[in-house]
Design a protein around this motif. Structure first.
Motif, PDB file in Angstrom:
ATOM      1  N   VAL A 250     -43.362  64.672   1.743  1.00  0.00           N
ATOM      2  CA  VAL A 250     -44.012  64.466   3.031  1.00  0.00           C
ATOM      3  C   VAL A 250     -44.186  65.831   3.668  1.00  0.00           C
ATOM      4  CG1 VAL A 250     -43.889  63.356   5.290  1.00  0.00           C
ATOM      5  CG2 VAL A 250     -42.907  62.212   3.284  1.00  0.00           C
ATOM      6  N   GLU A 251     -45.423  66.250   3.855  1.00  0.00           N
ATOM      7  CA  GLU A 251     -45.708  67.532   4.472  1.00  0.00           C
ATOM      8  C   GLU A 251     -46.461  67.330   5.777  1.00  0.00           C
ATOM      9  OE1 GLU A 251     -45.925  70.875   1.074  1.00  0.00           O
ATOM     10  OE2 GLU A 251     -47.678  69.550   1.095  1.00  0.00           O
ATOM     11  N   ASN A 252     -46.341  68.306   6.665  1.00  0.00           N
ATOM     12  CA  ASN A 252     -46.912  68.187   8.013  1.00  0.00           C
ATOM     13  C   ASN A 252     -47.888  69.330   8.261  1.00  0.00           C
ATOM     14  OD1 ASN A 252     -47.474  67.641  10.675  1.00  0.00           O
ATOM     15  ND2 ASN A 252     -45.434  68.155  11.446  1.00  0.00           N
ATOM     16  N   GLN A 253     -49.166  69.073   8.024  1.00  0.00           N
ATOM     17  CA  GLN A 253     -50.198  70.067   8.331  1.00  0.00           C
ATOM     18  C   GLN A 253     -50.418  70.187   9.830  1.00  0.00           C
ATOM     19  OE1 GLN A 253     -53.467  69.323   9.646  1.00  0.00           O
ATOM     20  NE2 GLN A 253     -54.140  71.465   9.546  1.00  0.00           N
ATOM     21  N   TYR A 254     -50.153  69.114  10.564  1.00  0.00           N
ATOM     22  CA  TYR A 254     -50.461  69.022  12.006  1.00  0.00           C
ATOM     23  C   TYR A 254     -49.242  69.386  12.850  1.00  0.00           C
ATOM     24  CZ  TYR A 254     -53.466  66.917  15.684  1.00  0.00           C
ATOM     25  OH  TYR A 254     -54.290  66.694  16.767  1.00  0.00           O
ATOM     26  N   ALA A 255     -48.495  70.381  12.407  1.00  0.00           N
ATOM     27  CA  ALA A 255     -47.238  70.725  13.069  1.00  0.00           C
ATOM     28  C   ALA A 255     -47.439  71.243  14.493  1.00  0.00           C
ATOM     29  CB  ALA A 255     -46.484  71.769  12.249  1.00  0.00           C
ATOM     30  N   ARG A 256     -48.644  71.686  14.820  1.00  0.00           N
ATOM     31  CA  ARG A 256     -48.888  72.143  16.198  1.00  0.00           C
ATOM     32  C   ARG A 256     -48.838  70.997  17.201  1.00  0.00           C
ATOM     33  NH1 ARG A 256     -53.960  71.850  13.735  1.00  0.00           N
ATOM     34  NH2 ARG A 256     -55.665  70.913  14.964  1.00  0.00           N
ATOM     35  N   VAL A 257     -48.911  69.764  16.704  1.00  0.00           N
ATOM     36  CA  VAL A 257     -48.887  68.583  17.576  1.00  0.00           C
ATOM     37  C   VAL A 257     -47.764  67.621  17.191  1.00  0.00           C
ATOM     38  CG1 VAL A 257     -50.164  66.506  18.261  1.00  0.00           C
ATOM     39  CG2 VAL A 257     -51.346  68.708  18.135  1.00  0.00           C
ATOM     40  N   VAL A 258     -47.494  67.483  15.897  1.00  0.00           N
ATOM     41  CA  VAL A 258     -46.565  66.459  15.407  1.00  0.00           C
ATOM     42  C   VAL A 258     -45.176  67.053  15.183  1.00  0.00           C
ATOM     43  CG1 VAL A 258     -46.056  64.889  13.496  1.00  0.00           C
ATOM     44  CG2 VAL A 258     -48.409  65.128  14.319  1.00  0.00           C
ATOM     45  N   PRO A 259     -44.172  66.629  15.969  1.00  0.00           N
ATOM     46  CA  PRO A 259     -42.794  67.072  15.703  1.00  0.00           C
ATOM     47  C   PRO A 259     -42.170  66.235  14.585  1.00  0.00           C
ATOM     48  CG  PRO A 259     -42.851  65.720  17.676  1.00  0.00           C
ATOM     49  CD  PRO A 259     -44.272  65.821  17.182  1.00  0.00           C
ATOM     50  N   GLU A 260     -41.246  66.809  13.870  1.00  0.00           N
ATOM     51  CA  GLU A 260     -40.638  66.139  12.720  1.00  0.00           C
ATOM     52  C   GLU A 260     -40.048  64.782  13.089  1.00  0.00           C
ATOM     53  OE1 GLU A 260     -36.971  66.810   9.493  1.00  0.00           O
ATOM     54  OE2 GLU A 260     -37.454  68.369  10.972  1.00  0.00           O
ATOM     55  N   HIS A 261     -39.397  64.720  14.243  1.00  0.00           N
ATOM     56  CA  HIS A 261     -38.700  63.488  14.631  1.00  0.00           C
ATOM     57  C   HIS A 261     -39.445  62.705  15.713  1.00  0.00           C
ATOM     58  CE1 HIS A 261     -35.244  64.462  12.139  1.00  0.00           C
ATOM     59  NE2 HIS A 261     -35.269  65.683  12.627  1.00  0.00           N
ATOM     60  N   GLY A 262     -40.694  63.050  15.974  1.00  0.00           N
ATOM     61  CA  GLY A 262     -41.486  62.283  16.914  1.00  0.00           C
ATOM     62  C   GLY A 262     -41.160  62.584  18.362  1.00  0.00           C
ATOM     63  N   ASN A 263     -41.603  61.701  19.226  1.00  0.00           N
ATOM     64  CA  ASN A 263     -41.413  61.835  20.669  1.00  0.00           C
ATOM     65  C   ASN A 263     -40.269  60.926  21.106  1.00  0.00           C
ATOM     66  OD1 ASN A 263     -41.676  61.271  23.530  1.00  0.00           O
ATOM     67  ND2 ASN A 263     -43.661  62.283  23.456  1.00  0.00           N
ATOM     68  N   PRO A 264     -39.118  61.465  21.489  1.00  0.00           N
ATOM     69  CA  PRO A 264     -37.950  60.619  21.778  1.00  0.00           C
ATOM     70  C   PRO A 264     -38.149  59.693  22.971  1.00  0.00           C
ATOM     71  CG  PRO A 264     -37.520  62.920  22.351  1.00  0.00           C
ATOM     72  CD  PRO A 264     -38.805  62.904  21.586  1.00  0.00           C
ATOM     73  N   VAL A 265     -38.918  60.121  23.969  1.00  0.00           N
ATOM     74  CA  VAL A 265     -39.156  59.261  25.141  1.00  0.00           C
ATOM     75  C   VAL A 265     -39.980  58.047  24.728  1.00  0.00           C
ATOM     76  CG1 VAL A 265     -40.228  59.121  27.422  1.00  0.00           C
ATOM     77  CG2 VAL A 265     -38.975  61.190  26.759  1.00  0.00           C
ATOM     78  N   SER A 266     -41.024  58.286  23.951  1.00  0.00           N
ATOM     79  CA  SER A 266     -41.860  57.180  23.481  1.00  0.00           C
ATOM     80  C   SER A 266     -41.084  56.229  22.586  1.00  0.00           C
ATOM     81  CB  SER A 266     -43.071  57.726  22.717  1.00  0.00           C
ATOM     82  OG  SER A 266     -43.903  58.481  23.558  1.00  0.00           O
ATOM     83  N   ILE A 267     -40.303  56.789  21.672  1.00  0.00           N
ATOM     84  CA  ILE A 267     -39.528  55.954  20.758  1.00  0.00           C
ATOM     85  C   ILE A 267     -38.516  55.104  21.520  1.00  0.00           C
ATOM     86  CG2 ILE A 267     -37.823  56.023  18.893  1.00  0.00           C
ATOM     87  CD1 ILE A 267     -39.333  58.514  17.845  1.00  0.00           C
ATOM     88  N   ALA A 268     -37.891  55.679  22.550  1.00  0.00           N
ATOM     89  CA  ALA A 268     -36.916  54.925  23.356  1.00  0.00           C
ATOM     90  C   ALA A 268     -37.590  53.766  24.083  1.00  0.00           C
ATOM     91  CB  ALA A 268     -36.231  55.860  24.347  1.00  0.00           C
ATOM     92  N   ALA A 269     -38.785  54.002  24.633  1.00  0.00           N
ATOM     93  CA  ALA A 269     -39.510  52.931  25.325  1.00  0.00           C
ATOM     94  C   ALA A 269     -39.888  51.812  24.361  1.00  0.00           C
ATOM     95  CB  ALA A 269     -40.758  53.502  26.000  1.00  0.00           C
TER      96      ALA A 269
END
Length: 381
Positions: A250-269
């Motif tokens: 799994v590689e991340n070309q879009y690292a300027r926008v996509v963090p490895e572990h996602g958005n914690p606030v969104s995931i919590a909601a």
């Protein structure tokens, strides 16, 4: 414009295309024996055709268009239930514009609106919340639709409605998740897939680890990609390099926008408001376990299925596609839009027979908008 212009640089694109040609030659892929790369996201499908990447890349690559359009994968039965809700005299039904013209078995939401239903096109669930505040004597129902990209905004709106005690606000929840349908496609013995271009906006929310199973369990490479032409070309090159090297990562070309572990606030909601449905029906894929989300018991007062007795709360209602409609086959990459007998004749953006010709992320709409025909588009095997 930063992060846009540099990803549309023609000279840089030519360099990446040369690198792609070299790797395709090293792999030994040809027109008759291509590498099959599925772009999961409908936004990527449109970008591929908008920038002509399908024609710029060498013939040893075949793009397979995946089920990454949330409007397209919704079965007709759910549109019928939207119309049923919208036609209740006490209801103000709110929806994103993409869903207005999707055909149901009787009519679309746009046709229901023309027949007198109070249907409002909104740009956010917050618009629906405001309508509920302004219309305390009406039931405001928001059509919660989309992958993990839009799921957090609906969850946050439900949390806000709970804090305010807005008893006249509810959500008809049709939020779905990306990993389960990918697994369903990989488990299909008739699908030939060598690698994936992963969805950028979804991954912005959930990160990259939910795709680990693709590389670990199925030995297929996946590269999370942005939406500019160089994003996509670089991602294709990264997939090809993995195939050449015998790797599956799994590689991340879009690292300027996509963090490895996602958005914690969104995931919590999301975790607070939703839980996985035991099963959910997908157009073209049938019912897939734990692929849809439903509103948790603690927020059931804001669940339109509970409040009005529709949807999966009342039991799934399977509805067949219209005769001659090949949406399911197109959406799962089995055929191209131009191979559907209705494409461009019985099904057009003005008079759509299926959802894929309506949505701004639909594969048929992309082919039609950017002039894709069999004159230059080889049919899928």
């Amino acid at each position: 414009m930063r992060y846009v212009e540099e990803f549309r640089d023609p000279e840089a694109a030519k360099g990446v295309l040369r690198a792609i040609e070299d790797v395709v030659a090293q792999i030994g892929a040809t027109h008759d024996k291509p590498i099959h790369i599925m772009e999961i996201c409908g936004g990527h499908t449109h970008a591929i055709f908008r920038y002509g990447l399908d024609r710029l890349t060498p013939p040893g690559i075949e793009f397979i268009h995946g089920p990454g359009c949330p409007v397209c994968v919704l079965p007709m039965s759910r549109i019928d239930e939207c119309v049923e809700l919208a036609e209740r005299p006490e209801v103000i039904f709110c929806t994103f514009g993409d869903a207005m013209r999707v055909p149901g078995t009787r009519k679309s939401l746009l046709q229901a609106k023309a027949d007198g239903a109070d249907i409002r096109m909104v740009y956010s669930p917050l618009d629906a919340l405001e309508l509920a505040r302004r219309n305390p004597d009406r039931e405001v129902v928001f059509f919660g639709l989309g992958f993990e990209t839009t799921t957090p905004s609906t969850a946050l709106s439900i949390q806000q409605a709970a804090r305010e005690g807005l008893g006249n606000f509810s959500v008809f929840c049709n939020h779905i998740t990306v990993p389960p349908p990918i697994k369903a496609l990989l488990d299909d013995p008739h699908m030939i897939l060598d690698g994936f271009v992963g969805p950028g906006h979804v991954s912005m929310v959930i990160g990259t680890h939910p795709y680990d199973f693709i590389a670990r369990d199925y030995g297929k490479p996946i590269v999370v990609a942005g939406f500019e032409p160089l994003d996509l070309l670089q991602s294709v090159l990264m997939v090809l390099c993995q195939i050449r090297d015998g790797r599956a990562e799994v590689e991340n070309q879009y690292a300027r926008v996509v963090p490895e572990h996602g958005n914690p606030v969104s995931i919590a909601a999301i975790d607070d408001v939703y839980e996985a449905r035991p099963t959910f029906e997908w157009r073209g894929l049938g019912e897939i376990d734990a692929s849809g989300l439903r509103i948790r018991h603690g927020y059931r007062a804001f669940d339109a299925e509970e409040k009005f007795g529709v949807g999966y709360g009342a039991g799934p209602r399977l509805v067949s596609e219209p005769e001659g409609c090949a949406c399911g086959q197109v959406m799962t990459g089995r055929i191209r839009p131009t191979q559907c007998a209705q494409y461009g004749t019985g099904c057009t953006p003005e008079m759509p027979l299926g959802a894929l010709m309506v949505s701004s992320e639909g594969a048929c709409a992309a082919y039609y908008q950017y002039g894709a025909t069999e004159d230059f588009m080889e049919p899928a095997e």
